[in-house]
Design a protein around this motif. Structure first.
Motif, mmCIF file in Angstrom:
data_model
loop_
_atom_site.group_PDB
_atom_site.id
_atom_site.type_symbol
_atom_site.label_atom_id
_atom_site.label_comp_id
_atom_site.label_asym_id
_atom_site.label_seq_id
_atom_site.Cartn_x
_atom_site.Cartn_y
_atom_site.Cartn_z
ATOM 1 N N ILE A 112 -8.938 38.702 -28.501
ATOM 2 C CA ILE A 112 -9.424 40.055 -28.212
ATOM 3 C C ILE A 112 -10.256 40.048 -26.927
ATOM 4 O O ILE A 112 -10.106 40.927 -26.072
ATOM 5 C CB ILE A 112 -10.217 40.623 -29.402
ATOM 6 N N TYR A 113 -11.113 39.058 -26.769
ATOM 7 C CA TYR A 113 -11.951 38.959 -25.575
ATOM 8 C C TYR A 113 -11.082 38.839 -24.320
ATOM 9 O O TYR A 113 -11.287 39.561 -23.341
ATOM 10 C CB TYR A 113 -12.898 37.761 -25.687
ATOM 11 N N GLU A 114 -10.109 37.939 -24.355
ATOM 12 C CA GLU A 114 -9.254 37.734 -23.180
ATOM 13 C C GLU A 114 -8.407 38.970 -22.887
ATOM 14 O O GLU A 114 -8.217 39.335 -21.725
ATOM 15 C CB GLU A 114 -8.379 36.499 -23.370
ATOM 16 N N ALA A 115 -7.911 39.619 -23.922
ATOM 17 C CA ALA A 115 -7.117 40.834 -23.716
ATOM 18 C C ALA A 115 -7.970 41.934 -23.092
ATOM 19 O O ALA A 115 -7.541 42.634 -22.168
ATOM 20 C CB ALA A 115 -6.523 41.316 -25.045
ATOM 21 N N TRP A 116 -9.206 42.080 -23.569
ATOM 22 C CA TRP A 116 -10.099 43.109 -23.011
ATOM 23 C C TRP A 116 -10.464 42.785 -21.570
ATOM 24 O O TRP A 116 -10.560 43.681 -20.733
ATOM 25 C CB TRP A 116 -11.345 43.268 -23.865
ATOM 26 N N GLN A 117 -10.669 41.505 -21.266
ATOM 27 C CA GLN A 117 -10.954 41.112 -19.881
ATOM 28 C C GLN A 117 -9.788 41.501 -18.972
ATOM 29 O O GLN A 117 -9.984 41.939 -17.848
ATOM 30 C CB GLN A 117 -11.223 39.605 -19.782
ATOM 31 N N GLY A 118 -8.564 41.360 -19.472
ATOM 32 C CA GLY A 118 -7.388 41.764 -18.708
ATOM 33 C C GLY A 118 -7.364 43.264 -18.449
ATOM 34 O O GLY A 118 -7.045 43.712 -17.345
ATOM 35 N N VAL A 119 -7.715 44.048 -19.459
ATOM 36 C CA VAL A 119 -7.769 45.508 -19.294
ATOM 37 C C VAL A 119 -8.822 45.873 -18.253
ATOM 38 O O VAL A 119 -8.569 46.684 -17.358
ATOM 39 C CB VAL A 119 -8.071 46.210 -20.638
ATOM 40 N N GLU A 120 -10.004 45.271 -18.351
ATOM 41 C CA GLU A 120 -11.055 45.568 -17.377
ATOM 42 C C GLU A 120 -10.639 45.160 -15.967
ATOM 43 O O GLU A 120 -10.894 45.873 -15.004
ATOM 44 C CB GLU A 120 -12.361 44.872 -17.763
ATOM 45 N N ARG A 121 -9.972 44.015 -15.831
ATOM 46 C CA ARG A 121 -9.500 43.556 -14.527
ATOM 47 C C ARG A 121 -8.486 44.557 -13.953
ATOM 48 O O ARG A 121 -8.551 44.939 -12.793
ATOM 49 C CB ARG A 121 -8.893 42.167 -14.678
ATOM 50 N N ASP A 122 -7.544 45.005 -14.804
ATOM 51 C CA ASP A 122 -6.553 45.983 -14.355
ATOM 52 C C ASP A 122 -7.208 47.299 -13.955
ATOM 53 O O ASP A 122 -6.820 47.919 -12.964
ATOM 54 C CB ASP A 122 -5.517 46.243 -15.461
ATOM 55 N N LEU A 123 -8.205 47.722 -14.712
ATOM 56 C CA LEU A 123 -8.905 48.965 -14.415
ATOM 57 C C LEU A 123 -9.629 48.858 -13.077
ATOM 58 O O LEU A 123 -9.582 49.769 -12.254
ATOM 59 C CB LEU A 123 -9.891 49.310 -15.528
ATOM 60 N N ARG A 124 -10.311 47.724 -12.839
ATOM 61 C CA ARG A 124 -10.996 47.525 -11.551
ATOM 62 C C ARG A 124 -9.992 47.540 -10.401
ATOM 63 O O ARG A 124 -10.252 48.128 -9.356
ATOM 64 C CB ARG A 124 -11.785 46.217 -11.549
ATOM 65 N N SER A 125 -8.847 46.899 -10.578
ATOM 66 C CA SER A 125 -7.816 46.879 -9.529
ATOM 67 C C SER A 125 -7.326 48.292 -9.241
ATOM 68 O O SER A 125 -7.141 48.677 -8.091
ATOM 69 C CB SER A 125 -6.623 46.022 -9.952
ATOM 70 N N GLN A 126 -7.119 49.058 -10.295
ATOM 71 C CA GLN A 126 -6.633 50.427 -10.145
ATOM 72 C C GLN A 126 -7.670 51.291 -9.442
ATOM 73 O O GLN A 126 -7.343 52.084 -8.573
ATOM 74 C CB GLN A 126 -6.287 51.014 -11.511
ATOM 75 N N HIS A 148 -10.673 32.781 -37.109
ATOM 76 C CA HIS A 148 -11.598 33.810 -36.649
ATOM 77 C C HIS A 148 -11.894 33.609 -35.159
ATOM 78 O O HIS A 148 -11.842 34.550 -34.376
ATOM 79 C CB HIS A 148 -12.900 33.750 -37.451
ATOM 80 N N GLU A 149 -12.195 32.371 -34.784
ATOM 81 C CA GLU A 149 -12.496 32.084 -33.381
ATOM 82 C C GLU A 149 -11.302 32.381 -32.486
ATOM 83 O O GLU A 149 -11.454 32.902 -31.382
ATOM 84 C CB GLU A 149 -12.961 30.640 -33.229
ATOM 85 N N GLU A 150 -10.099 32.090 -32.965
ATOM 86 C CA GLU A 150 -8.888 32.379 -32.192
ATOM 87 C C GLU A 150 -8.713 33.887 -32.012
ATOM 88 O O GLU A 150 -8.374 34.356 -30.920
ATOM 89 C CB GLU A 150 -7.672 31.789 -32.898
ATOM 90 N N ASN A 151 -8.970 34.655 -33.071
ATOM 91 C CA ASN A 151 -8.866 36.115 -32.974
ATOM 92 C C ASN A 151 -9.882 36.684 -31.990
ATOM 93 O O ASN A 151 -9.557 37.551 -31.174
ATOM 94 C CB ASN A 151 -9.057 36.768 -34.346
ATOM 95 N N VAL A 152 -11.119 36.193 -32.060
ATOM 96 C CA VAL A 152 -12.157 36.668 -31.145
ATOM 97 C C VAL A 152 -11.775 36.334 -29.713
ATOM 98 O O VAL A 152 -11.892 37.160 -28.810
ATOM 99 C CB VAL A 152 -13.534 36.068 -31.521
ATOM 100 N N ARG A 153 -11.308 35.119 -29.484
ATOM 101 C CA ARG A 153 -10.903 34.701 -28.135
ATOM 102 C C ARG A 153 -9.756 35.579 -27.621
ATOM 103 O O ARG A 153 -9.762 36.024 -26.480
ATOM 104 C CB ARG A 153 -10.506 33.225 -28.152
#
Length: 96
Positions: A39-53, A32-37
């Motif tokens: 998803i969290y890291e993947a979403w952080q990547g999306v937000e980072r890409d969105l900010r860059s764009q 469960h903790e691995e899944n949460v981590r």
């Protein structure tokens, strides 16, 4: 064949004023903790890409999906602004 009653979750629009914290009886498995981590890291990547764009430094990293052939049964679909809905519910709760 008889049908048994089906339980379902119903959201009544009311929430506790404080965020729910895990109780001592809740056990989070390593999976469960691995899944949460993940998803969290993947979403952080999306937000980072969105900010860059949005800052103009990179283009095309985040793209809105639009169906080529829209589903006719969704023609009357009206999207819901969740922020607006939350704001209205909060205001209604304060009036009560």
């Amino acid at each position: 064949m008889t049908s048994s009653p089906v339980s379902r979750v119903v959201y009544n629009g009311k929430r506790n004023s404080s965020p729910r914290s895990p109780s001592s009886s809740e056990i989070f498995t390593p999976a469960h903790e691995e899944n949460v981590r993940f998803i969290y890291e993947a979403w952080q990547g999306v937000e980072r890409d969105l900010r860059s764009q949005m800052s103009g430094s990179e283009r095309g990293l985040v793209e809105e999906y639009v169906e080529k052939v829209p589903n006719p049964s969704l023609k009357t679909f009206k999207p819901i602004d969740l922020s607006d809905l939350k704001r209205r519910n909060t205001q209604d709760a304060k009036k009560s």
